[in-house]
Design an enzyme around this catalytic site. Sequence first.
Site, short mmCIF file in Angstrom:
data_model
loop_
_atom_site.label_atom_id
_atom_site.label_comp_id
_atom_site.label_asym_id
_atom_site.label_seq_id
_atom_site.Cartn_x
_atom_site.Cartn_y
_atom_site.Cartn_z
N TYR A 27 -1.92 -0.64 11.01
CA TYR A 27 -2.15 -0.82 9.36
C TYR A 27 -0.81 -0.46 8.69
O TYR A 27 -0.20 -1.16 8.12
CB TYR A 27 -3.18 -0.55 8.92
CG TYR A 27 -3.46 -0.57 7.17
CD1 TYR A 27 -4.12 -2.04 6.84
CD2 TYR A 27 -3.36 0.23 6.40
CE1 TYR A 27 -4.17 -2.24 5.47
CE2 TYR A 27 -3.28 0.17 5.15
CZ TYR A 27 -3.73 -1.18 4.70
OH TYR A 27 -3.90 -1.56 3.36
N SER A 73 1.01 -1.17 0.16
CA SER A 73 -0.05 0.05 -0.01
C SER A 73 0.88 1.37 -0.18
O SER A 73 2.09 1.12 0.47
CB SER A 73 -0.77 0.17 1.42
OG SER A 73 -1.43 1.24 1.47
#
Length: 242
Positions: A148, A135
Amino acid sequence: MTTHKPLVVITGASSGIGLATARLLSRRGHALLLLARRLEPMLQLQLPNSLALSVDVSDRAAVLAAVAQAEQRFGPVDAIINNAGVMLLGSIATQDPDEWDRMLDINVRGLLNGIHAVAAGMVERKQGTIINVSSVAGRKTFPNHVAYVGTKFAVSGLSENLREELSPNNVRVITIEPGAVETELLSHTRDEAIKAGYNDWKQEMGGVLSADNIAEVIDFAYGQPQSVCIREIVVCATRQQQ
C-alpha cells in the site's frame, strides 16, 4: 436553461471522501460526474446536475467513455478528483500477491486512467485542476503497509512530476495526503488481527479525521484562483503521531 458551475469528476464517489466531496461540491453548484463500482449509493445522493456511472477505474476505456458522456452533457471537465483507492494491509511475507495487484490496478493505474481522460483537454484549454488523493503513507512507512505504501509513494511522486509537466499549460496538480480517516477503507483488509490493531491505534489517538474534513480540504485547494496552486496538503488528526 439550467446553469451550473464547471464539471468536476470524482472517482470512488460511492463512499467516504469521494461521497463527502460530491455532496460539498454539489452544494457549491458544480456539475458532477460520479464514478465508482457501486452505483446505488451515488444515485441515493440525488444530486442535481450529476451523472453517476458504475465504472471500475482500472478499465481505461470505461473511464474515457464516462468522461466523454459527461462532457457532452455538462461541458468540459474543469477538475478531476482521483480518489478511488483500496487499502489491503498485510505482512509482505504472508500477503496474497493478488492483493498487491489489486492495489496497483486501482491506486496507480486507475489514477493514471483518470489523468489520461482529462489531461489533453485541459492542456488544450489552458485550464484545469487535477487533484490526486494520496496518503500520509505516500510520505512515510507503517507496519503491514508495504504494498500500500508503495502505491501511495507512486501517487505522490507521479503527482509532483505531473505538476511540473502541466504547469506551463496553466493546469494545476494538487496532492492531498490524509492520515487516518473514518471511511470504509480499512474494511478492504482481510487480516482480522491487523484490522483490530489498526482500530486500536485509532482509539489510542482519540479518534481520526472524518471524510467531511478531507472534503473541506479538497474544496479549499480547488477553490483558489487558477493562478494559485496549493501543490501538496498533508492533513492528519492532531494526535496522530506517525
